[in-house]
Design a protein around this motif. Sequence first.
Motif, mmCIF file in Angstrom:
data_model
loop_
_atom_site.group_PDB
_atom_site.id
_atom_site.type_symbol
_atom_site.label_atom_id
_atom_site.label_comp_id
_atom_site.label_asym_id
_atom_site.label_seq_id
_atom_site.Cartn_x
_atom_site.Cartn_y
_atom_site.Cartn_z
ATOM 1 N N THR A 58 0.849 -1.192 0.000
ATOM 2 C CA THR A 58 0.000 0.000 0.000
ATOM 3 C C THR A 58 0.883 1.241 0.000
ATOM 4 N N ARG B 177 -2.660 5.658 0.230
ATOM 5 C CA ARG B 177 -3.648 4.590 0.395
ATOM 6 C C ARG B 177 -3.617 4.044 1.829
ATOM 7 N N GLU C 38 -5.476 6.336 4.081
ATOM 8 C CA GLU C 38 -6.923 6.220 3.893
ATOM 9 C C GLU C 38 -7.477 5.008 4.631
ATOM 10 N N ARG D 108 -4.420 -3.969 -4.488
ATOM 11 C CA ARG D 108 -4.568 -2.834 -5.390
ATOM 12 C C ARG D 108 -3.225 -2.337 -5.894
ATOM 13 N N SER E 179 -1.873 1.117 -8.058
ATOM 14 C CA SER E 179 -2.263 2.423 -8.569
ATOM 15 C C SER E 179 -1.133 2.976 -9.420
ATOM 16 N N SER F 242 -6.633 3.113 -10.358
ATOM 17 C CA SER F 242 -6.302 1.974 -9.509
ATOM 18 C C SER F 242 -6.853 0.698 -10.112
ATOM 19 N N ASP G 201 -7.864 -3.163 -8.880
ATOM 20 C CA ASP G 201 -8.087 -4.116 -7.793
ATOM 21 C C ASP G 201 -8.202 -5.507 -8.402
#
Length: 310
Positions: free
Chosen positions: A72, A76, A79, A189, A191, A275, A277
Amino acid sequence: MQRWRGFESVPGGWGRSVVTIGVFDGVHRGHQAIIGHAVKRARDLGLQSVVMTFDPHPAEVVRPGSHPAVLTEPVRKAELIEELGVDALCVVPFTPAFSQLSPDEFVHDVLVEALHTAVVVVGDNFRFGHRAAGDLTMLETLGRTFGFTVEDAPLVAESGLVFSSTYIRSCVDAGDVRAAAVALGRSHRLSGVVVRGDARGRELGYPTANLMVHRYAAVPADGIYAAWLTRTGEHAGRWPASVSIGTNPTFSGRERRVEAYVLDFSADLYGERVSIDFVAHLREQRKYDGIEPLIAQIEADVEQTRAMLT
């Protein structure tokens, strides 16, 4: 959630708090349990909850060149931590000077003087201070000296498997994005900014968004994946995508790329940050004997993605 860069940035009037400390890369189910424990404890005591994490990854400073793949990115991670109800996030620059702090200095300067810690919540395997000399027992001893308590949150496991960032990285590296999602509590994820590629996908009838990802990003193994592509901002939304990771062996490519064909989508994504996923690994990358069999396989991949996600 308040956000501070460095423990020196903690406001002067900050009251006593419940603190949890870690890199928390991935904010996986194990991390969620530790952070959730700290948040609940803070609320029970009427105090503020603080998550302390580090940037860059301590491994890169202690052993240059050993930076692990990042699950991450910092934005992110913040968040995800905020979603857990945390009151403040303190990101400490992990510098060579900081790495030299002894366990006693770390506790005094950071936990006591800066954060006014009442309770520290950490995992069973927590280490701190220069050369990771401090452990849970030492932290408890220092807590008695400085007036805070220590609570250890047990590691989260399922079927005898302990969820850890190292385990999740190994799943991603092997292309097992389903297992990674189980441990993360959500899809893995990636990005990145959409950049121009060779436009070969457009020539084949399947234009792709070519992502430029972070240099340390945890990119899944080469292969084809079913995934969701997400846009934010004015055109926010998410769309099913068939994602190719690899070097395009049919065309003797050398550069490893992450390319997403977004189903039922025609807008221009160049320059946008999007992004991906990952939901499932569909197949390995293969070299085809010509364009026609490649196009037929891409069509099959797209239909498999469509059946899975729509």
